[in-house]
Write a protein that holds these residues in place. Sequence first.
Motif: not given
Length: 271
Positions: A91, A107, A119, A134
């Motif tokens: 990210l 994401t 990620v 996430i």
Amino acid sequence: MSVHKEVKRVTTHVLQAMKAQGEKIAMLTAYDYSMARILDAAGVDILLVGDSASNVMAGHETTLPITLDQMIYHAASVVRAVKRALVVVDLPFGSYQGNSKIALESTIRIMKEAGAHAVKLEGGAEIADSIKRILSAGVPVMGHLGLTPQSIYKFGTYTVRAKEEAEAEKLLCDAQLLQELGCFAIVLEKIPAQLTRKVSEALAIPTIGIGAGHYADGQVLVTHDMLGITKDFQPRFLRRYLDLYELIKSATMQYIKDVKSVDFPNEKEEY
Ligand code: KIV
């Protein structure tokens, strides 16, 4: 009966089993289709679409300028090439810090538009909310502690981190927190080997080191550094397996010579 030999994909569960069995994990960066195909065919376990693309692909001094759209472009190219490796995507700076909703939205774009498998985010307790959110969407998260290049202006230099007791203790606490939150692995960048040992022994999830010594459960290098495409970067931890800079340069010089002397193309190379 199918004659095709199925390639067994590397998953986060496979990586966990590798740690449990003491098998080291090999990870490299990739940013484009052609290179990713070669690295995957060679059997690398994890391909990281790192925000180091900002340096090695785009020529920026730091990783800060690369955008989410640019990361998605690189990641989609890598995913199209890969048959076996787990594809983890960074990210980029500004796409997750301080706001877990933005972190999840970034994401989701990476997962949907690039087809990534996981990620990676830099930081510990300060980004716990983003990591939780996430993970709650079912996306595997890799942590990144130690030298975190997105914070270079806070550190001021790229020297070894966590040499002092207080920073080493915070790093160990952050690593434990990341494991508790549910991260499947943690990159440890440029920290003393003995601290890597302590963290790796304390955790059930794998650690992947870069400049962090041999006690990590796996290693990662920037592919362009490992293959000697980059030239001026020579930290102590970097082992160069090729000098592609010189090989590419001399091949290009030969090509220029052949074109100018009308040696290329010859009769066999024309229609
Ligand atoms: O961006 C990157 O390439 C990375 C590795 C150095 C771990 O984060």
